[in-house]
Scaffold this active site. Sequence first.
Site, PDB file in Angstrom:
ATOM      1  N   ARG A  78       0.860  -1.181   0.000  1.00 25.30           N
ATOM      2  CA  ARG A  78       0.000   0.000   0.000  1.00 25.30           C
ATOM      3  C   ARG A  78       0.898   1.233   0.000  1.00 25.30           C
ATOM      4  NH1 ARG A  78      -2.756   2.946   4.999  1.00 25.30           N
ATOM      5  NH2 ARG A  78      -3.702   4.604   3.781  1.00 25.30           N
ATOM      6  N   HIS A 113      -2.789  10.935   0.950  1.00 26.08           N
ATOM      7  CA  HIS A 113      -2.233  10.690   2.283  1.00 26.08           C
ATOM      8  C   HIS A 113      -1.557  11.994   2.736  1.00 26.08           C
ATOM      9  CE1 HIS A 113      -0.883   7.221   5.086  1.00 26.08           C
ATOM     10  NE2 HIS A 113      -0.519   8.356   5.680  1.00 26.08           N
ATOM     11  N   GLU A 135      -7.232   8.533   6.663  1.00 24.20           N
ATOM     12  CA  GLU A 135      -7.444   9.203   7.952  1.00 24.20           C
ATOM     13  C   GLU A 135      -7.862  10.668   7.835  1.00 24.20           C
ATOM     14  OE1 GLU A 135      -4.189   8.596  10.624  1.00 24.20           O
ATOM     15  OE2 GLU A 135      -4.360   6.416  10.575  1.00 24.20           O
ATOM     16  N   ASN A 147      -7.487   1.702  10.403  1.00 20.64           N
ATOM     17  CA  ASN A 147      -6.155   1.853  10.995  1.00 20.64           C
ATOM     18  C   ASN A 147      -6.307   1.834  12.508  1.00 20.64           C
ATOM     19  OD1 ASN A 147      -5.351   2.279   8.377  1.00 20.64           O
ATOM     20  ND2 ASN A 147      -4.678   4.399   8.668  1.00 20.64           N
ATOM     21  N   TYR A 184      -3.944   1.662  16.202  1.00 19.94           N
ATOM     22  CA  TYR A 184      -2.654   1.630  16.898  1.00 19.94           C
ATOM     23  C   TYR A 184      -2.788   1.491  18.405  1.00 19.94           C
ATOM     24  CZ  TYR A 184      -0.438   3.144  12.549  1.00 19.94           C
ATOM     25  OH  TYR A 184       0.017   3.193  11.268  1.00 19.94           O
ATOM     26  N   GLU A 200      -3.586  -0.149   8.352  1.00 21.51           N
ATOM     27  CA  GLU A 200      -2.377   0.216   9.109  1.00 21.51           C
ATOM     28  C   GLU A 200      -2.456  -0.352  10.513  1.00 21.51           C
ATOM     29  OE1 GLU A 200      -1.242   4.368   9.356  1.00 21.51           O
ATOM     30  OE2 GLU A 200      -1.786   4.671   7.253  1.00 21.51           O
TER      31      GLU A 200
HETATM   32  C1  FCB Z   1      -1.074   7.124  10.877  1.00 16.62           C
HETATM   33  C2  FCB Z   1      -0.679   7.644   9.517  1.00 16.62           C
HETATM   34  C3  FCB Z   1       0.641   7.136   9.020  1.00 16.62           C
HETATM   35  C4  FCB Z   1       1.664   7.034  10.139  1.00 16.62           C
HETATM   36  C5  FCB Z   1       1.096   6.272  11.302  1.00 16.62           C
HETATM   37  C6  FCB Z   1       2.063   6.061  12.430  1.00 16.62           C
HETATM   38  O1  FCB Z   1      -1.903   8.037  11.503  1.00 16.62           O
HETATM   39  O2  FCB Z   1      -1.666   7.320   8.569  1.00 16.62           O
HETATM   40  O3  FCB Z   1       1.078   7.963   7.971  1.00 16.62           O
HETATM   41  O4  FCB Z   1       2.097   8.283  10.495  1.00 16.62           O
HETATM   42  O5  FCB Z   1      -0.043   6.925  11.783  1.00 16.62           O
END
Ligand code: FCB
Length: 486
Positions: free
Chosen positions: A90, A138, A183, A311, A313, A389
């Site tokens: 990607r 992006h 995002e 995404n 995290y 992500e």
């Molecule tokens: C996300 C972004 C990516 C990267 C990660 C850690 O928010 O999409 O570009 O910065 O975080």
Amino acid sequence: MTTTEERPTAAGASTGRAFPPGFVWGTATAAYQVEGAAAEDGRTPSIWDTYSHTPGKVSGGDTGDVADDHYHRFREDIAIMKRLGLASYRFSVAWPRITPQVSADSLGPVNEAGLRFYSVLVDELLAAGIEPAVTLYHWDLPQALEDAGGWTSRATAERFAEYAEVVAGALGDRVRTFITLNEPWCSAYLGYASGVHAPGRTEPAAALAAVHHLNLAHGLGAAAVRRAAPTARVALTLNLAWVRTEGTADADHDAVRRVDGLQNRVFLDPVLRGSYPADVLADTAAVSDWSFVHEGDLQLIHQPLDVLGVNYYSPTVVRAWDGSGPRAEADGHGASTHSPWVGSHHLIEFPELPGHRTAMGWSVDARGMTELLLRVHRENPGLELVVTENGAAYEDVVVAGQVHDLERTGYLRDHLAAVLDAVEAGAPVTGYYLWSFLDNFEWGYGFSKRFGIVHVDYATQQRTVKDSALWYAGVVAGNALPAPTA
Ligand code: FCB
């Protein structure tokens, strides 16, 4: 979070937990974070060029001028992906390479040299047996469009759709998946409200206009991609939050509702249901009357969606704030006198969580991955989901040509197990893209945070495959998580 003592090993479907057949294993990057070549082949500045060149905005004064030099080294990078056995890459297309003379009124001429770079990249990936997945936006908005209002202006959404049609027309014969936006939450609120991302504006009302025009850009862009590439799959990538509270008061639950509205529903609802959440409009009424939403816009935004990219995290834990004492701001987006939480800043706070954190200071809780995927699935049965992500930054060091990043491997193992939990509970998750393939320009943090499974020495551009990459290659080869070692 568990850490692992294991060395990277090859996973085996017979010994571990298997993923569904055909599950797509990928890795991700974004143009401004890796490409460099900022002024080559006709590229003009984006808002991130301007922002990163503004003193004091990016840690260490870093810029994406050179970054990973992926623009010149993509063949070497693809060879590494191939050695790792990755099935998909990607990447994002830099809009300022494709139509460098764009203005609010006109897209301007197409820059063939810019298009050629991505066309060759796609060909090289396909030759290596790697499926390209293309993000159209992006975050690198052409600066000329920002000068004319950026995402606060409707023209930006209109030009985006024209640009999307150009890219899909040029690559759609070989690219199966186009992701319109990455995002939009970050583009809107971090770019226009808290100002910790480009263009660095701190105007809450502008952020709401940006939310709407990004949604509109998605809708217009989705239709444009379908016109140019009728067989392609159209996706949107959102950073959805798994929001919860440890509080028990009504005000704590109201804080959850507010954050869920601003981060999740203000994007999901228009795209998937054709409406804005009434509570978000009410929460933000003192900031804006939303008169930028024109008659017919919601139908334009509500296009069929083939895939939702998620995404994830870190968890989001919130509680009510009564205005006394300093406001806790552990939401992972930097303490700022300007808040991204438009209309709710004075009512919510984000307590620090105990336990493991990554080098970003982000708390780790893999359960959120499962909960988030299951919630989106419950609310949208039949919608295909892809994790576009997931990954973690740690302080990696190269020792004798190796990087023993056991914490990253542990993070990945726990989050992949969480994805599999969601799949086994019925969520149609068909792929996973690890962020990131390479260490890269981490926006406001510059090169100080390393998310890659491949280490980059920025002085020499030397790539070093980290242990986590070898571990991931084992997962990919076996289409399974390795059985835990005793
Ligand atoms: C996300 C972004 C990516 C990267 C990660 C850690 O928010 O999409 O570009 O910065 O975080």
